[in-house]
Write an enzyme that holds these catalytic residues in place. Structure first.
Site, short mmCIF file in Angstrom:
data_model
loop_
_atom_site.label_atom_id
_atom_site.label_comp_id
_atom_site.label_asym_id
_atom_site.label_seq_id
_atom_site.Cartn_x
_atom_site.Cartn_y
_atom_site.Cartn_z
N LYS A 217 -14.14 31.25 58.88
CA LYS A 217 -12.90 31.06 58.12
C LYS A 217 -12.76 29.61 57.61
O LYS A 217 -12.14 29.38 56.59
CB LYS A 217 -11.69 31.42 58.97
CG LYS A 217 -11.66 32.82 59.57
CD LYS A 217 -11.37 33.89 58.56
CE LYS A 217 -10.94 35.23 59.14
NZ LYS A 217 -11.86 35.84 60.10
C1 LIG Z 1 -12.28 37.23 60.19
C2 LIG Z 1 -13.49 37.52 60.99
C3 LIG Z 1 -14.34 38.62 60.70
C4 LIG Z 1 -14.01 39.63 59.63
O1 LIG Z 1 -14.08 39.09 58.33
P1 LIG Z 1 -13.36 39.85 57.10
O2 LIG Z 1 -13.40 38.91 55.98
O3 LIG Z 1 -11.94 40.11 57.59
O4 LIG Z 1 -14.10 41.11 56.87
C5 LIG Z 1 -15.50 38.78 61.43
N1 LIG Z 1 -15.81 37.92 62.43
C6 LIG Z 1 -15.02 36.85 62.75
C7 LIG Z 1 -15.43 35.97 63.88
C8 LIG Z 1 -13.84 36.61 62.04
O5 LIG Z 1 -13.06 35.56 62.37
#
Ligand SMILES: *Cc1c(COP(=O)(O)O)cnc(C)c1O
Length: 468
Positions: free
Chosen positions: A113
């Site tokens: 993120k």
């Molecule tokens: C947010 C997240 C995901 C999922 O990603 P999306 O964009 O919601 O499909 C997978 N793994 C981790 C560690 C995350 O923080």
């Protein structure tokens, strides 16, 4: 470049307008009117660029209302060794069987993120200063989005963050990351309830149009176009890092929940990046796996959503999936509006007639993983390669190995570091996960958080007092 809504009813907007907007006024999500096409000569010119320079080339095609020098300065400040730990920013690691891992979790909060959120922080500050406006982010998190947003926006002028989290449901590491921040513009609010209760409060506040306007409430989740487009960059960077020449093709395997990460991969592929397949990996919450296998989209209720050991993927209504479906139905906004009226009525929809196009034209396939798979994969990769995977990346590796074809180069996206999910790592390996420098003793720092019941009125009054 102008932006339209997936539901077809929004007058075209500039890039900067889309980032301050939550949902489009017609309830849809913003997308560019068309995807820029990258030819072979351009791809050749981009191979070898630094991450920040590559990001500038790509984002220049989308953020056309920001003066190039300003955009360049923001990207140069964002994608640095200081923030992401390496010169490559997103290095690629190759396991003994040739499977590749694209490292996306070396940023400040140890999950992918950060890749987009760090840029979004720069962007918010820039656009708000230019317009002389302020924005108050009200968000909900089950763990990773909240800390990434707070680290990106801490101390930034013109922005306050109010982040709701379910009391006692995050890992102690995640809690410590968020609650130990002392910046005046960061407000942590623990809600006595589940993630869905937090989400409901955010929606209730969004729907109180008078409050939303009076207190300039904005959003920071992946319905925000800037997050998706910033993620497009690492598909290009990952492709260049994983291949020796632009004659090669790669496939990406993406641990998925809200479909934001793999949606960026879809856009990179539509732009002409040589991507063979996009492999969607889910956990026990397999609404997306079901769609890519059958063409039927059947969102689940909260009661049918499992709490798993890859918690950031515990999602049963993938909001960014709407962006892909818009392309799948030939960018017919009226059709998307009709399909999502079915979703809102709790029915879902059947696009099985288009399953051929999903596979052949768009390259999508999928698989699912569960707790036992996750433990086995973490043990296997630790034993064979000496690499400790986090639980979400383990879901991706399991599915990638299951679906990989002979001769296919598969790059699995690493979405977090194992330090965030120590409990499951202990269960798998009987020891603590490695903890990156700078996070020692984070759980012992003083924590700052207020607590409320699942009550939108209490949250609104807290926000109003904090901003008074
Ligand atoms: C947010 C997240 C995901 C999922 O990603 P999306 O964009 O919601 O499909 C997978 N793994 C981790 C560690 C995350 O923080």
């Amino acid at each position: 470049m102008k932006y339209i809504s997936t539901r077809g009813q929004m007058a075209p907007l500039e890039f900067s307008d889309t980032i301050l907007m939550g949902l489009a006024p017609d309830g849809g999500l913003a997308l560019p009117q068309s995807y820029p096409q990258i030819d072979r000569a351009t791809l050749d010119a981009w191979r070898g660029l630094s991450y920040a320079d590559l990001a500038f080339e790509i984002l220049s095609l989308f953020a056309t209302d920001i003066p190039p020098a300003d955009l360049k300065a923001m990207l140069d400040r964002t994608y640095t060794r200081e923030v992401f730990g390496t010169e490559a920013i997103t290095p690629v690691k190759t396991l003994h069987d040739g499977l590749k891992l694209l490292e996306l979790s070396n940023g400040p909060t140890l999950a992918f993120k950060d890749m987009a959120m760090q840029f979004l922080g720069q962007l918010f500050e820039y656009v708000l200063a230019k317009r002389g406006e302020t924005l108050n982010i009200l968000g909900a998190t089950s763990g990773d989005t909240g800390s990434a947003a707070e680290y990106a926006l801490r101390g930034k002028a013109g922005v306050n963050v109010f982040m709701l989290s379910p009391k006692g449901k995050m890992s102690s590491f995640q809690r410590a990351q968020m609650f130990s921040l002392t910046d005046a513009n960061i407000h942590n609010i623990a809600i006595d309830g589940m993630f869905d209760d937090c989400q409901d409060i955010v929606k209730a506040v969004q729907n109180d149009h008078a409050f939303k306007a009076a207190y300039k409430i904005g959003t920071v989740n992946s319905i925000n176009w800037a997050r998706v487009v910033a993620q497009v960059v690492y598909y290009f960077a990952g492709y260049f890092n994983a291949t020796g020449s632009n004659d090669e093709q790669v496939s990406f395997c993406v641990p998925s929940g809200n479909f934001g990460n793999v949606c960026a991969g879809h856009i990179a592929r539509q732009m002409g990046l040589p991507v063979a397949r996009l492999i969607v990996a889910t956990n026990e919450n397999d609404v997306l796996d079901e769609f890519f296998k059958t063409g039927v989209y059947r969102p689940r209720s909260t009661e049918q959503t499992f709490v798993t050991s890859s918690p950031s993927m515990d999602i049963s209504k993938a909001s960014n999936f709407e962006r892909f479906v818009f392309d799948l139905v030939g960018r017919d906004g009226a059709e998307v509006a009709r399909l999502w009226s079915e979703v809102d009525a709790g029915r879902g929809f059947d696009l099985s007639a288009r399953l051929d196009a999903v596979r052949s034209e768009f390259g999508f396939v999928s698989g699912a993983s569960n707790h036992a798979d996750r433990l086995a994969t973490i043990r296997q990769v630790d034993g064979e390669d000496g690499v400790v995977l986090d639980t979400h990346t383990a879901d991706g590796v399991k599915v990638a190995r299951e679906l990989r074809l002979t001769g296919e180069t598969v790059v699995c996206l690493e979405t977090a570091l194992p330090a965030k999910f120590a409990e499951t790592i202990r269960e798998a390996l009987n020891r603590e996960p490695p903890r990156p420098a700078g996070f020692e003793g984070i759980e012992d720092l003083p924590q700052r958080v207020v607590e409320f019941g699942a009550d939108a009125a209490a949250v609104k009054s807290y926000v109003a007092h904090a901003l008074a």
